[in-house]
Design a protein around this motif. Sequence first.
Motif, mmCIF file in Angstrom:
data_model
loop_
_atom_site.group_PDB
_atom_site.id
_atom_site.type_symbol
_atom_site.label_atom_id
_atom_site.label_comp_id
_atom_site.label_asym_id
_atom_site.label_seq_id
_atom_site.Cartn_x
_atom_site.Cartn_y
_atom_site.Cartn_z
ATOM 1 N N GLU A 31 0.700 -1.326 0.022
ATOM 2 C CA GLU A 31 0.035 0.128 0.138
ATOM 3 C C GLU A 31 0.735 1.247 -0.051
ATOM 4 O OE1 GLU A 31 -3.953 -1.969 2.307
ATOM 5 O OE2 GLU A 31 -2.348 -0.878 3.139
ATOM 6 N N TYR A 32 1.790 1.440 0.872
ATOM 7 C CA TYR A 32 2.579 2.396 1.097
ATOM 8 C C TYR A 32 3.562 2.611 -0.113
ATOM 9 C CZ TYR A 32 0.985 3.931 5.639
ATOM 10 O OH TYR A 32 0.008 4.285 6.619
ATOM 11 N N SER A 33 4.023 1.486 -0.675
ATOM 12 C CA SER A 33 4.862 1.736 -1.790
ATOM 13 C C SER A 33 4.213 2.131 -2.943
ATOM 14 C CB SER A 33 5.621 0.250 -2.189
ATOM 15 O OG SER A 33 6.336 -0.191 -1.051
ATOM 16 N N PHE A 34 2.935 1.589 -3.075
ATOM 17 C CA PHE A 34 2.198 2.181 -4.191
ATOM 18 C C PHE A 34 1.972 3.494 -4.218
ATOM 19 C CE2 PHE A 34 -2.143 2.718 -6.237
ATOM 20 C CZ PHE A 34 -1.718 2.549 -7.437
ATOM 21 N N ALA A 35 1.666 3.886 -2.888
ATOM 22 C CA ALA A 35 1.298 5.314 -2.901
ATOM 23 C C ALA A 35 2.220 6.146 -3.419
ATOM 24 C CB ALA A 35 0.641 5.609 -1.403
ATOM 25 N N ALA A 36 3.460 5.706 -2.839
ATOM 26 C CA ALA A 36 4.804 6.479 -3.110
ATOM 27 C C ALA A 36 4.952 6.533 -4.695
ATOM 28 C CB ALA A 36 5.910 5.953 -2.353
ATOM 29 N N GLU A 81 5.679 16.480 -0.813
ATOM 30 C CA GLU A 81 5.516 16.387 0.531
ATOM 31 C C GLU A 81 5.043 14.765 0.950
ATOM 32 O OE1 GLU A 81 6.382 18.281 2.977
ATOM 33 O OE2 GLU A 81 5.487 17.174 4.876
ATOM 34 N N TYR A 82 3.841 14.621 -0.177
ATOM 35 C CA TYR A 82 3.174 13.092 -0.009
ATOM 36 C C TYR A 82 4.242 11.917 -0.429
ATOM 37 C CZ TYR A 82 -1.749 14.747 0.663
ATOM 38 O OH TYR A 82 -2.935 15.036 1.298
ATOM 39 N N PHE A 83 4.869 12.427 -1.370
ATOM 40 C CA PHE A 83 6.069 11.337 -1.839
ATOM 41 C C PHE A 83 6.829 10.950 -0.669
ATOM 42 C CE2 PHE A 83 10.103 10.213 -3.354
ATOM 43 C CZ PHE A 83 9.831 8.942 -4.021
ATOM 44 N N LYS A 84 7.363 11.947 -0.017
ATOM 45 C CA LYS A 84 8.478 11.802 1.083
ATOM 46 C C LYS A 84 7.898 11.022 2.166
ATOM 47 C CE LYS A 84 11.507 15.578 0.311
ATOM 48 N NZ LYS A 84 12.043 17.127 0.859
ATOM 49 N N ASN A 85 6.705 11.402 2.295
ATOM 50 C CA ASN A 85 5.810 10.523 3.573
ATOM 51 C C ASN A 85 5.626 9.205 3.345
ATOM 52 O OD1 ASN A 85 5.891 12.961 5.436
ATOM 53 N ND2 ASN A 85 3.620 13.670 4.533
#
Lengths: 81, 197
Positions: free
Chosen positions: A13-18, A36-40
């Motif tokens: 999930e987090y890898s996909f969001a990134a 900002e979103y990418f970094k988080n």
Amino acid sequence: MTERESLMKQIMEYSFAAHEWNLYLDTHPTSRMALEYFKNMSKKAEELKKMYAEKFGPIKVSDVNSDTEWTWVSEPWPWSN
Amino acid sequence: MWSYHKKLQYPINIKNPNPKLASFIVSQYGGPHGELGASMRYLAQRFSMPNGITKATLTDIGTEELAHLEMVGTIIHQLTKNATTSEIENSPMAPYFIDHGKGVYPISAGGNPFSAATLSVTGDPIADLVEDLAAEQKARATYDNILRVSDDPDVNDVIKFLREREVVHFQRFGEALDSIQNKPASRNTFYMGMKTR
């Protein structure tokens, strides 16, 4: 769902969001919000991957931390179920 | 260069064998609108791109397509590994099985092995990016066709994810094209059926 599967799902999930923010940033490189979103998202993905590697085995070859065994060859591989 | 992550982009857990469906879906592994062609098309076209936006977009989407190739291969593997010889013999997968067994081979649903003739590299950034927009829609249409013939929810969940990625890639390629034609791209929405804001 086992603890392993549940942790892997969170990593996905987090890898996909990134990755989604990565593609967005490719065509919007000055968007500070996206940056900002990418970094988080990628920070969270990296933390979870580190946790997974310590508990269940390597995701990247550089995760192999055993002094006695090349754990990269261990099951499961991504296509098995 | 590339490095491998021992994970799928999206989880796949198919419970029921279905060699017939595998013989259809294999087209997205090695067929004319499949993930192998997509990846090779974008990664090859990068070299003649003029700006960072187009180079990055082709690199990152070309890389994601390799992850999709792995996902489609996983679907074929999981749909066939527990199929009996008799189930395969009485399915459209029978001719494939004679040459490839339960291995995953890049071939179209119609039986044509993967061909670089299914993609184009012109060295012209506009021509290449317009081809990429079309390629994403053709892949999306193929996933739509797969959803029309598949009633396995475990498979369809994954196919819907892959279909949605084609829509997102179409949007990003549209923006990349705009970056070498008109600026700025930020207000345009390229996917059909959506209004320009």
